[in-house]
Design a protein around this motif. Structure first.
Motif, PDB file in Angstrom:
ATOM      1  N   MET A 173      -2.106  -3.228  -7.012  1.00 34.09           N
ATOM      2  CA  MET A 173      -2.095  -3.192  -5.313  1.00 34.09           C
ATOM      3  C   MET A 173      -2.962  -4.182  -4.979  1.00 34.09           C
ATOM      4  N   PHE A 174      -4.274  -4.115  -5.441  1.00 37.25           N
ATOM      5  CA  PHE A 174      -5.179  -5.229  -4.759  1.00 37.25           C
ATOM      6  C   PHE A 174      -4.713  -6.711  -5.076  1.00 37.25           C
ATOM      7  N   LEU A 175      -3.868  -6.875  -6.075  1.00 34.13           N
ATOM      8  CA  LEU A 175      -3.443  -8.311  -6.500  1.00 34.13           C
ATOM      9  C   LEU A 175      -2.216  -8.649  -5.366  1.00 34.13           C
ATOM     10  N   GLY A 176      -1.376  -7.490  -5.176  1.00 36.50           N
ATOM     11  CA  GLY A 176      -0.286  -7.937  -4.380  1.00 36.50           C
ATOM     12  C   GLY A 176      -1.069  -8.111  -2.935  1.00 36.50           C
ATOM     13  N   PHE A 177      -2.145  -7.230  -2.399  1.00 41.20           N
ATOM     14  CA  PHE A 177      -2.756  -7.390  -1.057  1.00 41.20           C
ATOM     15  C   PHE A 177      -3.385  -8.674  -1.049  1.00 41.20           C
ATOM     16  N   ALA A 178      -4.018  -9.094  -2.154  1.00 44.11           N
ATOM     17  CA  ALA A 178      -4.639 -10.623  -1.951  1.00 44.11           C
ATOM     18  C   ALA A 178      -3.513 -11.750  -1.967  1.00 44.11           C
ATOM     19  N   PHE A 210       0.876  -1.183   0.020  1.00 46.05           N
ATOM     20  CA  PHE A 210      -0.012  -0.027   0.087  1.00 46.05           C
ATOM     21  C   PHE A 210       0.846   1.158  -0.287  1.00 46.05           C
ATOM     22  N   GLY A 211       2.018   1.254   0.690  1.00 43.72           N
ATOM     23  CA  GLY A 211       2.914   2.427   0.919  1.00 43.72           C
ATOM     24  C   GLY A 211       3.365   2.729  -0.539  1.00 43.72           C
ATOM     25  N   HIS A 212       3.799   1.701  -1.211  1.00 40.83           N
ATOM     26  CA  HIS A 212       4.488   1.941  -2.553  1.00 40.83           C
ATOM     27  C   HIS A 212       3.447   2.373  -3.582  1.00 40.83           C
ATOM     28  N   SER A 213       2.170   1.717  -3.591  1.00 42.31           N
ATOM     29  CA  SER A 213       1.296   2.041  -4.492  1.00 42.31           C
ATOM     30  C   SER A 213       0.801   3.430  -4.452  1.00 42.31           C
ATOM     31  N   ILE A 214       0.771   4.037  -2.983  1.00 36.94           N
ATOM     32  CA  ILE A 214       0.425   5.616  -3.048  1.00 36.94           C
ATOM     33  C   ILE A 214       1.357   6.242  -3.444  1.00 36.94           C
ATOM     34  N   MET A 267      -2.845   5.598 -12.639  1.00 38.84           N
ATOM     35  CA  MET A 267      -3.858   4.994 -11.250  1.00 38.84           C
ATOM     36  C   MET A 267      -4.580   3.534 -11.398  1.00 38.84           C
ATOM     37  N   PRO A 268      -5.205   3.349 -12.492  1.00 41.20           N
ATOM     38  CA  PRO A 268      -6.026   2.234 -12.540  1.00 41.20           C
ATOM     39  C   PRO A 268      -5.237   0.982 -12.642  1.00 41.20           C
ATOM     40  N   ILE A 269      -4.145   0.980 -13.281  1.00 46.28           N
ATOM     41  CA  ILE A 269      -3.263   0.019 -13.384  1.00 46.28           C
ATOM     42  C   ILE A 269      -2.760  -0.361 -12.134  1.00 46.28           C
ATOM     43  N   ILE A 270      -2.009   0.699 -11.473  1.00 45.21           N
ATOM     44  CA  ILE A 270      -1.337   0.462 -10.197  1.00 45.21           C
ATOM     45  C   ILE A 270      -2.539   0.113  -9.041  1.00 45.21           C
ATOM     46  N   ARG A 271      -3.754   0.637  -9.353  1.00 43.79           N
ATOM     47  CA  ARG A 271      -4.592   0.179  -8.087  1.00 43.79           C
ATOM     48  C   ARG A 271      -5.111  -1.220  -8.286  1.00 43.79           C
ATOM     49  N   THR A 272      -4.820  -2.019  -9.719  1.00 45.85           N
ATOM     50  CA  THR A 272      -5.267  -3.277  -9.875  1.00 45.85           C
ATOM     51  C   THR A 272      -4.105  -4.044  -9.188  1.00 45.85           C
TER      52      THR A 272
END
Length: 81
Positions: free
Chosen positions: A58-63, A37-41, A51-56
């Motif tokens: 980000m959620f993949l990395g979170f999962a 989350f830190g690096h995504s922000i 932003m859309p690619i980074i957010r996708t």
């Protein structure tokens, strides 16, 4: 000592070891989620158009980090018996 007392003591120790193992296993995903989350922000602040690619991602990395935490929760129960 009776066999029942020895079995009870072994299961208590195994239960405590499982709790300790999960506590240690939760450290890695916790750090990983913070980094994701830190690096995504930071990436979104640097390149708002991506932003859309980074957010996708980000959620993949979170999962993936969360799967490690769930795996750490299940493994002590599987190997306790």
């Amino acid at each position: 000592m009776s066999a029942e007392l020895v079995n009870l003591a072994a299961s208590t120790v195994a239960g405590r070891m499982g709790a300790i193992a999960y506590g240690l296993a939760a450290i890695g995903p916790g750090v990983g989620i913070g980094l994701v989350f830190g690096h995504s922000i930071e990436a979104m602040a640097r390149q708002p158009e991506a932003m859309p690619i980074i957010r996708t991602n980000m959620f993949l990395g979170f999962a993936l980090c969360e799967v490690l935490a769930l795996l750490g929760l299940v493994v002590p129960f599987v190997f306790s018996s």
